[in-house]
Motif scaffolding. Structure first.
Motif, short mmCIF file in Angstrom:
data_model
loop_
_atom_site.label_atom_id
_atom_site.label_comp_id
_atom_site.label_asym_id
_atom_site.label_seq_id
_atom_site.Cartn_x
_atom_site.Cartn_y
_atom_site.Cartn_z
N GLY A 142 0.85 -1.21 0.00
CA GLY A 142 0.00 0.00 0.00
C GLY A 142 0.88 1.26 0.00
N LEU A 143 1.91 1.25 0.87
CA LEU A 143 2.80 2.41 0.95
C LEU A 143 3.49 2.64 -0.39
N ARG A 144 3.93 1.46 -0.94
CA ARG A 144 4.63 1.54 -2.22
C ARG A 144 3.70 2.17 -3.30
N LYS B 86 18.59 10.83 3.28
CA LYS B 86 19.47 10.06 2.38
C LYS B 86 18.96 8.62 2.25
N THR B 87 19.01 8.10 1.03
CA THR B 87 18.54 6.72 0.84
C THR B 87 19.71 5.75 0.92
N VAL B 88 19.38 4.54 1.17
CA VAL B 88 20.42 3.50 1.35
C VAL B 88 20.51 2.60 0.12
N LEU B 89 19.33 2.29 -0.43
CA LEU B 89 19.27 1.33 -1.55
C LEU B 89 19.97 1.91 -2.76
N MET B 90 20.85 1.11 -3.35
CA MET B 90 21.59 1.58 -4.55
C MET B 90 21.09 0.77 -5.72
N ASP C 299 14.31 -4.80 -5.24
CA ASP C 299 13.55 -3.60 -5.53
C ASP C 299 13.05 -2.96 -4.25
N ALA C 300 13.45 -3.49 -3.09
CA ALA C 300 13.05 -2.87 -1.81
C ALA C 300 14.07 -3.20 -0.72
N GLY D 108 12.62 2.17 8.60
CA GLY D 108 13.01 2.65 7.27
C GLY D 108 12.62 1.67 6.18
N PHE D 109 11.95 2.17 5.11
CA PHE D 109 11.53 1.30 4.02
C PHE D 109 11.83 2.03 2.72
N GLU D 110 12.62 1.38 1.94
CA GLU D 110 12.99 2.04 0.68
C GLU D 110 12.55 1.18 -0.50
N VAL D 111 12.06 1.88 -1.52
CA VAL D 111 11.54 1.18 -2.69
C VAL D 111 12.27 1.71 -3.94
N LEU D 112 12.53 0.79 -4.82
CA LEU D 112 13.22 1.21 -6.07
C LEU D 112 12.22 1.12 -7.21
#
Ligand code: C2E
Ligand code: MG
Ligand code: MG
Length: 740
Positions: free
Chosen positions: A85-87, A142-146, A155-156, A164-168
């Protein structure tokens, strides 16, 4: 566990309890079982039962495990859904804020658009890369996922604390030639998942607890309670196998345990019944052994005494009736037993028992009190008001000879009668009085009856006194020997003397004492066994005296010594005679032993052996009181005897009673035909002497010549007599010569 199980014994069907110690040892563990016998339905024990807890905890843990796995799975799913949902929200926000044109190819998002996006979409940081992964723009955190170009590029990414939740977003997702990494605030997801976990876990816990509790109850009801009931029943059966306290389930079930309980209960009951039966059989047997005689099947003395006690209380005291108590004794049973054998004796006793039962009223109690003695009690009634009628019945029951093993046998009995209340009110006393009367009957010739009288008691007391006195008689030198001479009837020579025992019992009288008649004290000495030492003293004294007289120059004659049956059968008479002869140095031919006829008839074979041994020593043997016993003449031949001594009763009556005259003649002839000498005692008159001379009797002894004399007087008599007879013989020779 095996030790707790009742042990099977050899007896079929019987189960005996484990040893008390074993039970004690188990008490601690089984304690709660004891208290549980009653409350089966309430099943309170289930909460205290370890096995229940073990099962419940296992079930509880299993439930938790399964439900935990399910929970994990559902939490995962819902977390993924939330993140998705967040994505989606982030994707939509980014899509709206991004624009592409050639001119601003290196800055596809305006600063203002980015600030709006960060403020409204939950995105906290944004990094935009071109399709060659060159960083173009950076907003917020700053994001972590490269991003990279590898096909399996993640992809996440999610921080360890889940915040912390990061999406690519790839160029494909964005529809533009950019890689975009968005950092989204996922703290809401953590909180939501946490609360969901808590909620579900609580529900799961409650459910597991509920299921476990239900299971515990079900276990208790269907498994544990029945098992405990079964164990209780087994335990009770072990504790009290004959009367086990057996519980049943309140609601009987047809399941496996229900069936097991039923079978176990049946077995316990069977065992109890078997034990009860065995016990009652054993009790019956013990009762029989304790109260009945195995041979005749009649009650024994113990039973008789108990019944007599009963009868005294009920019949005599309450109903005012009279009881006759009779002691019946078979005459000469011992002799019969010895001569005919024990099998014969047993059969005879059985037959007598049957006859008594048949002859006497039905309600009489007839018991076998000892070997050959029966005791009888009868409540006297108008039909037989007097015990003499019962006595007559007993005598007439014995008139017909008994047939045993092809022999017909005439039985005679002696009877003693006592009455209650006349002769006592105490069972033992009455029985004792009947026995005293019986002894009287036996003493006074047997085959007769005597009724108890108190004088008997006195006589018994006197006998006891006599026995006490007799015990000290030997030590106190109160015994003496008197001598009664015996003569050759043809020549008139003194050829012997009978040694007769005399007991001088001192008292306070003028004479200083009196002679007790041997007829009075010899039976007492025999019964008490005192006759053995007394008899030895007689033999030694008589032999020593005879030897001394010979040494004094008196022409030798034989000395006759009376030997009692007791000495003959209970002491070693052979050794004693040998010893006395050796000690006194008396030539054996000058000793004669007088043995009464009845002794010969006891234990025939042993008697013959003993007589033979005595005879081989060289002593003479005479049968005393011949004609009064019941010796079988055919046996007489086998005895190595020298002399028959006709009983004085025949001689005394020979001149007045033709029967006695006949008997005397017969004995003399019989003796001669067997090559025996015949001596007559009790010769008191010339007529007696003439009669015996006529009949050819060999020797005589009696008051006609002299009464028995003490040692001093006897030897004077002998010296005198020999002198006289020598004179007479000389005269006779002179007469003969002168007439010639
Ligand atoms: P017994 O052996 O038959 O002895 C003969 C008894 O007859 C003696 O009685 C004797 O005195 C008595 N007598 C002999 N001739 C006449 C007579 O002409 N007229 C009468 N009226 N009586 C006569 P006693 O001394 O009283 O002995 C009785 C019995 O006691 C004896 O009978 C014998 O059985 C027993 N006895 C005596 N001394 C002894 C003994 O040392 N040992 C044993 N075991 N018994 C003895
Ligand atoms: Mg004698
Ligand atoms: Mg005699």
């Amino acid at each position: 566990m095996d030790k707790d199980v009742p042990v099977k014994t050899d007896t079929p069907g019987a189960v005996t309890p484990p040893p008390a110690a074993a039970l004690g040892a188990k008490r601690g563990r089984w304690a709660f079982l004891h208290s549980s016998t009653a409350g089966v339905a309430a099943s309170p024990h289930v909460w205290r039962s370890r096995i229940s807890w073990r099962i419940a905890l296992t079930v509880f843990a299993t439930l938790l495990l399964v439900q935990g796995a399910v929970l994990l799975f559902t939490v995962r799913n819902s977390e993924t859904d939330l993140l998705d949902g967040l994505r989606a929200v982030a994707s939509a926000g980014i899509g709206a804020s991004l624009s592409y044109n050639e001119e601003h190819a290196n800055a596809p998002m305006s600063k203002a658009a980015a600030e709006r996006l960060l403020a409204s979409s939950g995105i906290t940081g944004l990094a935009i890369y071109d399709k060659n992964l060159k960083p173009l723009q950076q907003f917020g955190d700053k994001t972590v996922l490269m991003p990279d170009s590898k096909p399996d590029m993640p992809d996440a990414w999610r921080s360890a604390d889940g915040m912390g939740f990061e999406v690519l977003f790839t160029p494909h997702d964005a529809g533009m030639p950019y890689y975009i990494v968005a950092r989204i605030d996922s703290s809401g997801v953590v909180a939501e998942v946490g609360s969901e976990i808590r909620k579900t876990a609580t529900i799961l816990l409650l459910m597991s607890g509920f299921v476990t509790a239900v299971m515990m109850l079900a276990l208790g009801q269907w498994l544990l309670e029945p098992i405990m009931l079964l164990r209780n029943n087994l335990l009770n059966a072990a504790k009290n196998p004959e009367k086990p306290d057996i519980q049943r389930l309140k609601k009987e079930t047809r399941d496996e345990i229900g069936i097991a309980i039923r079978i176990a209960n049946d077995l316990i009951r069977q065992n109890a019944n078997n034990l009860k039966r065995l016990r009652s059989q054993a009790e019956d047997k013990i009762h029989k052994l304790a109260y009945f005689d195995a041979l005749t099947g009649l009650p024994n003395r113990t039973y008789f005494l108990e019944k007599l006690d009963d009868h005294i209380r009920h019949k005599v005291v309450e109903e005012d009736r009279r009881l006759a108590v009779m002691s019946v004794d078979l005459d000469h049973f011992k002799d019969i037993n010895d001569t005919m054998g024990h099998e014969f004796g047993d059969k005879l006793l059985e037959a007598i028992g049957r006859r008594l039962v048949k002859a006497l009223p039905e309600d009489s109690i007839i018991s076998r009190a000892s070997a050959d003695e029966f005791t009888i009690m009868v409540v006297l009634k108008p039909e037989y008001p007097d015990s003499s009628m019962l006595v007559d019945r007993i005598f007439s029951a014995m008139t017909e000879p008994v047939s045993i093993l092809q022999e017909r046998f005439q039985v005679r009995v002696s009877i003693g009668v006592a009455h209650c209340p006349d002769d006592g009110m105490e069972a033992r006393q009455i029985l004792k009085n009947a026995d005293i009367a019986l002894n009287r009957a036996k003493e006074e010739g047997r085959d007769t009856v005597r009724y108890y009288s108190q004088d008997f008691d006195l006589a018994v007391q006197q006998r006891f006194q006599l026995l006490r006195d007799l015990r000290s008689a030997l030590d106190e030198n109160q015994l003496q020997l008197h001598f009664h001479p015996q003569f050759d009837l043809r020549t008139g020579y003194l050829i012997g003397a009978e040694a007769l025992l005399r007991w001088w019992l001192p008292d306070n009288s003028k004479e200083g004492g009196y002679f007790v008649s041997p007829a009075e004290f010899i039976p007492v000495a025999e019964q008490s066994g005192l006759i053995v030492p007394i008899g030895e003293w007689v033999l030694r004294t008589a032999c020593a005296a005879n030897k001394r007289w010979q040494e004094q120059g008196i022409p030798p004659f034989r000395i006759a010594v009376n030997i009692s049956g007791v000495q003959f059968h209970k002491a070693d008479i052979v050794a004693l005679v040998a010893d006395v002869l050796k000690d006194t140095k008396l030539d054996p031919k000058y000793l004669e032993l007088e043995v009464t006829e009845s002794v010969f008839m006891e234990n025939m074979q042993t008697t013959i052996d003993i007589l033979n041994q005595l005879h081989r020593q060289g002593v003479e043997l005479a049968v005393d009181d011949f004609g009064t016993g019941y010796s079988s003449l055919s046996y007489l031949r086998q005895f190595p005897i020298d002399r028959l001594k006709v009983d004085q009763s025949f001689i005394r009556n020979a001149l007045v009673n033709p029967d006695d005259r006949m008997i005397t003649k017969t004995i003399i002839n019989l003796g001669h035909s067997l090559n025996l000498k015949v001596i007559a005692e009790g010769v008191e008159t010339n007529d007696h002497e003439n009669f015996l001379k006529e009949e050819g009797c060999d020797e005589v002894q009696g008051f006609k010549y002299t009464k028995p004399l003490n040692m001093q007087k006897f030897i004077e008599y002998v010296v005198n007599y020999n002198r006289e007879i020598a004179k007479k013989t000389k005269l006779a020779v002179v007469d003969e010569k002168s007439s010639a």
